[in-house]
Scaffold this motif. Structure first.
Motif, PDB file in Angstrom:
ATOM      1  N   LEU A  84       5.378  -7.913  27.744  1.00 32.11           N
ATOM      2  CA  LEU A  84       4.392  -7.504  28.752  1.00 32.11           C
ATOM      3  C   LEU A  84       3.078  -8.271  28.629  1.00 32.11           C
ATOM      4  O   LEU A  84       2.169  -8.066  29.428  1.00 32.11           O
ATOM      5  N   GLY A  85       2.985  -9.146  27.620  1.00 32.85           N
ATOM      6  CA  GLY A  85       1.796  -9.981  27.478  1.00 32.85           C
ATOM      7  C   GLY A  85       0.808  -9.551  26.425  1.00 32.85           C
ATOM      8  O   GLY A  85      -0.285 -10.130  26.329  1.00 32.85           O
ATOM      9  N   TYR A  86       1.154  -8.544  25.602  1.00 33.90           N
ATOM     10  CA  TYR A  86       0.254  -8.114  24.541  1.00 33.90           C
ATOM     11  C   TYR A  86       0.390  -9.015  23.314  1.00 33.90           C
ATOM     12  O   TYR A  86       1.463  -9.559  23.029  1.00 33.90           O
ATOM     13  N   LYS A  87      -0.710  -9.131  22.577  1.00 34.35           N
ATOM     14  CA  LYS A  87      -0.720  -9.879  21.324  1.00 34.35           C
ATOM     15  C   LYS A  87      -0.413  -8.893  20.191  1.00 34.35           C
ATOM     16  O   LYS A  87      -1.238  -8.032  19.872  1.00 34.35           O
ATOM     17  N   VAL A  88       0.767  -9.013  19.595  1.00 30.93           N
ATOM     18  CA  VAL A  88       1.254  -8.058  18.607  1.00 30.93           C
ATOM     19  C   VAL A  88       1.473  -8.766  17.268  1.00 30.93           C
ATOM     20  O   VAL A  88       2.033  -9.861  17.229  1.00 30.93           O
ATOM     21  N   SER A  89       1.041  -8.142  16.184  1.00 33.11           N
ATOM     22  CA  SER A  89       1.345  -8.667  14.852  1.00 33.11           C
ATOM     23  C   SER A  89       2.117  -7.621  14.048  1.00 33.11           C
ATOM     24  O   SER A  89       1.920  -6.416  14.203  1.00 33.11           O
ATOM     25  N   LEU A  90       3.019  -8.108  13.197  1.00 33.07           N
ATOM     26  CA  LEU A  90       3.851  -7.260  12.348  1.00 33.07           C
ATOM     27  C   LEU A  90       3.283  -7.256  10.933  1.00 33.07           C
ATOM     28  O   LEU A  90       2.801  -8.284  10.449  1.00 33.07           O
ATOM     29  N   HIS A  91       3.388  -6.105  10.259  1.00 31.87           N
ATOM     30  CA  HIS A  91       2.810  -5.983   8.924  1.00 31.87           C
ATOM     31  C   HIS A  91       3.718  -5.158   7.997  1.00 31.87           C
ATOM     32  O   HIS A  91       4.361  -4.202   8.436  1.00 31.87           O
ATOM     33  N   ARG A  92       3.727  -5.545   6.731  1.00 35.82           N
ATOM     34  CA  ARG A  92       4.380  -4.741   5.715  1.00 35.82           C
ATOM     35  C   ARG A  92       3.598  -3.436   5.550  1.00 35.82           C
ATOM     36  O   ARG A  92       2.371  -3.438   5.560  1.00 35.82           O
ATOM     37  N   ALA A  93       4.323  -2.349   5.375  1.00 42.38           N
ATOM     38  CA  ALA A  93       3.660  -1.057   5.199  1.00 42.38           C
ATOM     39  C   ALA A  93       4.495  -0.176   4.278  1.00 42.38           C
ATOM     40  O   ALA A  93       5.648  -0.502   3.950  1.00 42.38           O
ATOM     41  N   GLY A  94       3.911   0.926   3.865  1.00 37.78           N
ATOM     42  CA  GLY A  94       4.623   1.873   3.007  1.00 37.78           C
ATOM     43  C   GLY A  94       4.193   3.289   3.290  1.00 37.78           C
ATOM     44  O   GLY A  94       2.986   3.582   3.354  1.00 37.78           O
ATOM     45  N   VAL A  95       5.156   4.151   3.484  1.00 37.99           N
ATOM     46  CA  VAL A  95       4.882   5.572   3.750  1.00 37.99           C
ATOM     47  C   VAL A  95       4.733   6.307   2.419  1.00 37.99           C
ATOM     48  O   VAL A  95       5.524   6.106   1.498  1.00 37.99           O
ATOM     49  N   GLN A  96       3.729   7.163   2.323  1.00 40.75           N
ATOM     50  CA  GLN A  96       3.493   7.967   1.126  1.00 40.75           C
ATOM     51  C   GLN A  96       3.937   9.404   1.356  1.00 40.75           C
ATOM     52  O   GLN A  96       3.242  10.168   2.012  1.00 40.75           O
ATOM     53  N   PRO A  97       5.099   9.809   0.822  1.00 39.44           N
ATOM     54  CA  PRO A  97       5.494  11.212   0.922  1.00 39.44           C
ATOM     55  C   PRO A  97       4.527  12.096   0.135  1.00 39.44           C
ATOM     56  O   PRO A  97       3.847  11.635  -0.791  1.00 39.44           O
ATOM     57  N   HIS A  98       4.456  13.364   0.491  1.00 40.67           N
ATOM     58  CA  HIS A  98       3.616  14.304  -0.248  1.00 40.67           C
ATOM     59  C   HIS A  98       4.049  14.329  -1.714  1.00 40.67           C
ATOM     60  O   HIS A  98       5.233  14.329  -2.034  1.00 40.67           O
ATOM     61  N   GLY A  99       3.049  14.340  -2.609  1.00 38.30           N
ATOM     62  CA  GLY A  99       3.344  14.413  -4.034  1.00 38.30           C
ATOM     63  C   GLY A  99       3.604  13.078  -4.692  1.00 38.30           C
ATOM     64  O   GLY A  99       3.938  13.024  -5.880  1.00 38.30           O
ATOM     65  N   THR A 100       3.453  11.982  -3.946  1.00 39.79           N
ATOM     66  CA  THR A 100       3.658  10.646  -4.508  1.00 39.79           C
ATOM     67  C   THR A 100       2.390   9.823  -4.347  1.00 39.79           C
ATOM     68  O   THR A 100       1.419  10.258  -3.725  1.00 39.79           O
ATOM     69  N   GLU A 101       2.411   8.609  -4.902  1.00 34.46           N
ATOM     70  CA  GLU A 101       1.263   7.723  -4.828  1.00 34.46           C
ATOM     71  C   GLU A 101       1.364   6.807  -3.596  1.00 34.46           C
ATOM     72  O   GLU A 101       2.460   6.496  -3.142  1.00 34.46           O
ATOM     73  N   PRO A 102       0.226   6.347  -3.071  1.00 33.91           N
ATOM     74  CA  PRO A 102       0.261   5.372  -1.968  1.00 33.91           C
ATOM     75  C   PRO A 102       0.984   4.106  -2.396  1.00 33.91           C
ATOM     76  O   PRO A 102       0.998   3.756  -3.571  1.00 33.91           O
ATOM     77  N   ARG A 103       1.587   3.411  -1.420  1.00 33.68           N
ATOM     78  CA  ARG A 103       2.309   2.187  -1.722  1.00 33.68           C
ATOM     79  C   ARG A 103       2.447   1.331  -0.470  1.00 33.68           C
ATOM     80  O   ARG A 103       2.393   1.854   0.653  1.00 33.68           O
ATOM     81  N   VAL A 104       2.600   0.014  -0.694  1.00 40.01           N
ATOM     82  CA  VAL A 104       3.000  -0.891   0.389  1.00 40.01           C
ATOM     83  C   VAL A 104       4.258  -1.584  -0.119  1.00 40.01           C
ATOM     84  O   VAL A 104       4.193  -2.517  -0.901  1.00 40.01           O
ATOM     85  N   ASN A 105       5.400  -1.089   0.317  1.00 44.05           N
ATOM     86  CA  ASN A 105       6.673  -1.537  -0.252  1.00 44.05           C
ATOM     87  C   ASN A 105       7.655  -2.057   0.798  1.00 44.05           C
ATOM     88  O   ASN A 105       8.834  -2.238   0.498  1.00 44.05           O
ATOM     89  N   SER A 106       7.180  -2.276   2.002  1.00 46.87           N
ATOM     90  CA  SER A 106       8.008  -2.789   3.112  1.00 46.87           C
ATOM     91  C   SER A 106       9.076  -1.807   3.576  1.00 46.87           C
ATOM     92  O   SER A 106      10.008  -2.200   4.273  1.00 46.87           O
ATOM     93  N   PHE A 107       8.946  -0.536   3.219  1.00 46.44           N
ATOM     94  CA  PHE A 107       9.860   0.473   3.749  1.00 46.44           C
ATOM     95  C   PHE A 107       9.376   1.004   5.099  1.00 46.44           C
ATOM     96  O   PHE A 107       9.945   1.952   5.631  1.00 46.44           O
ATOM     97  N   HIS A 108       8.343   0.388   5.621  1.00 41.52           N
ATOM     98  CA  HIS A 108       7.890   0.708   6.978  1.00 41.52           C
ATOM     99  C   HIS A 108       7.368  -0.565   7.629  1.00 41.52           C
ATOM    100  O   HIS A 108       6.771  -1.423   6.964  1.00 41.52           O
ATOM    101  N   LEU A 109       7.608  -0.691   8.919  1.00 35.13           N
ATOM    102  CA  LEU A 109       7.137  -1.827   9.710  1.00 35.13           C
ATOM    103  C   LEU A 109       5.909  -1.402  10.497  1.00 35.13           C
ATOM    104  O   LEU A 109       5.976  -0.491  11.324  1.00 35.13           O
ATOM    105  N   GLY A 110       4.771  -2.045  10.212  1.00 32.12           N
ATOM    106  CA  GLY A 110       3.537  -1.718  10.906  1.00 32.12           C
ATOM    107  C   GLY A 110       3.259  -2.680  12.052  1.00 32.12           C
ATOM    108  O   GLY A 110       3.638  -3.859  11.991  1.00 32.12           O
TER     109      GLY A 110
END
Length: 287
Positions: A84-110
């Motif tokens: 549609l003409g938008y400028k989009v960039s893809l990024h490595r991301a990581g979801v933090q479940p409750h009770g765990t530590e933050p992370r960027v582990n590529s288990f999510h696409l940002g």
């Protein structure tokens, strides 16, 4: 990039009547329509028939009245937006479940969309149609608090990756937050091993969990096995699904998931397995 036929079919799938110029208002309209009409789900993984996360195949998955989880949904949406003409960039991301530590582990696409505003300055927007009960509308990539009832989200600096950012979920949300790396990823290859783990490993959280979620203007819905949870500003209402016909009705009427590529026998087998896991869960919880 999509063909014009595919583009119109995708827009029809999410209830958008026509192609428009790539404006901020249209971006918001697309995002809201996507999360309302295409649920986040583990259905195919649970059934042992996971779909590829190749961008083209994810688009076809959606055009064929199916859905998926983050890699499928954000991947296909990135193709739609670029077409549609938008400028989009893809990024490595990581979801933090409750009770765990933050992370960027590529288990999510940002995803980030960059727009030029009326003053011809760049505006960056966090786009995410692949997290179930996450934002209904895009969020500015700028520190702040964003109220999208019934949830409140925060955008802050990431503590786990330099120059990264973090989207903190509402404390009542299904997880704590998501951290994103600033480097741009140019294709889906980075995420294929993660998808393989999610979809085939015995250690995957989704192999034995039938889960489907979607967001709407005033809340969210979730079907976790046999428990249907409706969250609104007033609170959460939970319903135990006790038979196959009711289960299929909720899937179809609430989530728009009609299991179109599953035979009657496969639907029966899905329900039986969901029911067995649900009864085991009730026993383990003393219900």
């Amino acid at each position: 990039m999509m063909t014009k036929v595919e583009l119109k079919a995708y827009l029809t799938r999410i209830g958008i009547p026509d192609i428009q110029a790539p404006t901020k208002d249209y971006l918001f309209e697309l995002h809201k329509a996507h999360v309302e009409n295409l649920p986040w789900e583990t259905v195919d993984i649970f059934a042992g028939k996971p779909a590829s996360i190749d961008f083209g195949e994810s688009v076809q998955l959606i055009l064929n009245r199916r859905s998926g989880y983050c890699f499928h949904l954000n991947g296909a949406f990135s193709v739609l937006l670029r077409s549609l003409g938008y400028k989009v960039s893809l990024h490595r991301a990581g979801v933090q479940p409750h009770g765990t530590e933050p992370r960027v582990n590529s288990f999510h696409l940002g995803l980030i969309v960059n727009l030029a505003n009326d003053r011809l300055e760049d505006e960056s927007w966090i786009i995410d149609v692949g997290l179930g009960d996450m934002p209904y509308e895009p969020l500015r990539l700028h520190p702040g608090i964003y109220n999208q009832a019934p949830f409140v989200y925060k955008v802050v600096e990431s503590s786990v990756v330099m120059n990264g950012w973090r989207l903190e979920h509402d404390p009542l949300g299904s997880f704590a937050g998501v951290d994103f790396a600033p480097a741009v990823v140019h294709d889906i290859k980075e995420f294929i091993p993660k998808h393989d783990h999610y979809s085939r490993s015995k250690d995957s959280p989704w192999i034995n969990l039938f889960l489907i979620q979607h967001r709407h203007a005033t809340g969210s819905n979730e079907l976790r096995g046999c428990i249907w949870s409706k969250r609104e500003i007033s609170g959460v209402e939970k319903t135990e699904i006790k038979n196959k016909s009711q289960w299929l009705e909720v899937l179809g009427d609430i989530f728009g998931e009609h299991l179109v590529n599953y035979s009657k026998q496969e639907r029966d087998e899905l329900w039986k397995r969901v029911q067995i896991i649900h009864e085991d869960w009730k026993k383990s919880n003393g219900s």
